[in-house]
Motif scaffolding. Structure first.
Motif, short mmCIF file in Angstrom:
data_model
loop_
_atom_site.label_atom_id
_atom_site.label_comp_id
_atom_site.label_asym_id
_atom_site.label_seq_id
_atom_site.Cartn_x
_atom_site.Cartn_y
_atom_site.Cartn_z
N PHE A 229 15.97 7.14 3.82
CA PHE A 229 15.16 5.99 4.19
C PHE A 229 13.78 6.46 4.62
O PHE A 229 13.64 7.51 5.24
CB PHE A 229 15.85 5.24 5.32
N GLU A 230 12.77 5.69 4.26
CA GLU A 230 11.39 6.08 4.53
C GLU A 230 10.67 4.99 5.31
O GLU A 230 10.69 3.82 4.94
CB GLU A 230 10.66 6.35 3.21
N SER A 231 10.03 5.38 6.40
CA SER A 231 9.23 4.43 7.18
C SER A 231 7.76 4.73 6.98
O SER A 231 7.32 5.88 7.10
CB SER A 231 9.59 4.51 8.67
N LEU A 232 7.01 3.69 6.65
CA LEU A 232 5.56 3.82 6.45
C LEU A 232 4.84 2.86 7.38
O LEU A 232 5.23 1.70 7.52
CB LEU A 232 5.18 3.49 5.00
N ALA A 233 3.78 3.35 8.01
CA ALA A 233 2.92 2.48 8.81
C ALA A 233 1.95 1.78 7.88
O ALA A 233 1.10 2.42 7.26
CB ALA A 233 2.16 3.30 9.84
N PHE A 234 2.11 0.46 7.75
CA PHE A 234 1.20 -0.33 6.92
C PHE A 234 0.02 -0.71 7.82
O PHE A 234 0.01 -1.76 8.44
CB PHE A 234 1.91 -1.57 6.38
N ALA A 235 -0.95 0.20 7.89
CA ALA A 235 -2.00 0.12 8.90
C ALA A 235 -3.31 -0.40 8.34
O ALA A 235 -3.77 0.08 7.31
CB ALA A 235 -2.23 1.51 9.51
N SER A 236 -3.90 -1.35 9.04
CA SER A 236 -5.27 -1.73 8.72
C SER A 236 -6.16 -0.54 9.01
O SER A 236 -6.10 0.05 10.10
CB SER A 236 -5.68 -2.94 9.56
N VAL A 237 -6.97 -0.15 8.04
CA VAL A 237 -7.85 1.02 8.17
C VAL A 237 -9.25 0.65 7.73
O VAL A 237 -9.44 -0.04 6.72
CB VAL A 237 -7.33 2.20 7.31
N SER A 238 -10.24 1.10 8.48
CA SER A 238 -11.64 0.92 8.10
C SER A 238 -12.38 2.20 8.41
O SER A 238 -12.54 2.58 9.58
CB SER A 238 -12.26 -0.26 8.85
N VAL A 239 -12.82 2.90 7.37
CA VAL A 239 -13.46 4.20 7.55
C VAL A 239 -14.81 4.22 6.85
O VAL A 239 -14.97 3.68 5.75
CB VAL A 239 -12.54 5.34 7.04
N ALA A 240 -15.77 4.85 7.50
CA ALA A 240 -17.12 4.97 6.95
C ALA A 240 -17.81 6.15 7.63
O ALA A 240 -17.30 6.72 8.59
CB ALA A 240 -17.92 3.68 7.17
N GLY A 241 -18.99 6.49 7.14
CA GLY A 241 -19.75 7.56 7.76
C GLY A 241 -20.29 7.16 9.12
O GLY A 241 -20.57 8.00 9.96
N ASP A 242 -20.44 5.85 9.34
CA ASP A 242 -20.96 5.33 10.60
C ASP A 242 -19.86 4.56 11.32
O ASP A 242 -19.25 3.64 10.76
CB ASP A 242 -22.16 4.41 10.32
#
Length: 356
Positions: A229-242
């Motif tokens: 069984f595999e658990s994955l965090a379905f995470a809101s992500v926002s990445v940028a240089g700033d």
């Protein structure tokens, strides 16, 4: 800790691509994600966006090894037999790379369509159990939270097994996914929520093992498929240089998460109830700009992994103490292609740290 079921080394890398963009753009992003080392791409499903299965078909054409699936569909807008057929079609066109992401759906979105989300736990469980039988070539009659009579598919998916990932947030859905499915997509980004979810999943896995042992002893057919069984965090992500730009881009998804957050989740992060209600009320009235404006820094910290590549690498590392992998979810960042690359760099950094 659960075990990774993918053939890649280290934590599973997945990404959510939203068909709010043209399907050609989504397919290009899928190809980029594959080049950047992602294992799975989920196409999100919302009635106001483009069809996720059409997008997945284009994504299949643009990729060679990336596993593909809806993330997540619900068995209210579409009949479960139809969802099984659509997923089998993606497995066929991708030469056996499909996964099935299914959940109960967003209550407010379903309400917009005049759909009542009744018996969500049973309906999700019955949906993927029915789908598994159909993928195995069986003719199925089912009377439960939905009806199917003498239903079968004129499709033979090439996969021996299409893994089911259940979208879950509450305790009962988390435990059910661990007991019956191949994986779970935990709707959370913060280690505090993931630690709590891991405890619920562990209970489900214990029930799964006890059930399997009982069925082996009585030589009955197991109700849950064999394997890990595999658990994955379905995470809101926002990445940028700033950092500021990344956090600003996080406002829309965080508004929807905060607006629908249960009271225990708000308490876990000390989120002001009135502030969350202001977000929720604005969303219900369709005032999206107002809702996004009510999002507080504390909400972004609790419900999104937002910041520079270095910042999100630290957050990924903290999350991976409790899960087998990360789904890099919407919004990704203000620049999508740049965000895919930065998320991959952050995951590379985590892998390097963990191997030292």
């Amino acid at each position: 800790m659960t075990k990774n079921t993918t053939p890649t080394d280290g934590a599973t890398r997945a990404i959510e691509l939203t068909p709010e963009h043209p399907t050609e753009r989504v397919a290009e992003l899928a190809a980029l994600a594959e080049d950047e080392g992602f294992d799975i791409a989920f196409a999100s499903s919302h009635y106001f966006n483009r069809d996720p299965f059409v997008a997945l078909s284009r994504m299949a054409d643009a990729t060679d090894e990336l596993r593909l699936g809806p993330g997540v569909v619900n068995p209210y807008e579409s009949h479960p037999v139809k969802l099984a057929a659509q997923t089998a079609t993606i497995d066929e066109v991708s030469d056996g790379r499909a996964v099935f992401g299914v959940g109960a759906g967003d209550r407010s979105s379903l309400a917009n369509l005049g759909i009542e989300r009744d018996s969500p736990l049973r309906r999700v469980l019955e949906t993927f159990k029915l789908a598994q039988d159909l993928w195995d070539g069986e003719t199925v009659t089912h009377e439960g939270t939905f009806t199917a009579r003498d239903a079968s598919l004129n499709i033979e998916p090439p996969s021996e097994e299409i893994p089911t990932y259940v979208g879950a947030q509450g305790p009962h859905m988390l435990r059910m996914s661990a007991k019956h499915a191949e994986g779970v997509l935990i709707n959370a980004a913060h280690p505090r929520d993931l630690e709590w979810a891991a405890g619920e999943i562990e209970q489900g896995l214990e029930e799964r093992e006890a059930q399997s042992a009982s069925e082996r002893a009585s030589e009955e057919r197991s109700d849950s498929r064999d394997g890990e069984f595999e658990s994955l965090a379905f995470a809101s992500v926002s990445v940028a240089g700033d950092e500021t730009e990344a956090r600003e881009a996080a406002r829309p998804p965080v508004a929807f998460i905060a607006g629908g957050a249960a009271e225990p989740v708000l308490e876990r992060h000390d989120i002001d109830r009135e502030a969350a209600s202001a977000v929720s009320d604005a969303l219900e009235q369709g005032n999206l700009h107002e809702a996004f404006g009510h999002v507080t820094p504390a909400m972004i910290d609790a419900f999104c992994i937002a910041g520079t590549t270095e910042t999100i690498a630290d957050r990924f590392e903290a999350a991976l103490e409790y899960v087998d992998g990360i789904v890099v979810g919407s919004p990704l960042g203000p620049d999508l292609e740049d965000a895919v690359r930065r998320a991959s760099e952050a995951l590379d950094s985590v892998e390097n740290r963990r191997s030292e």
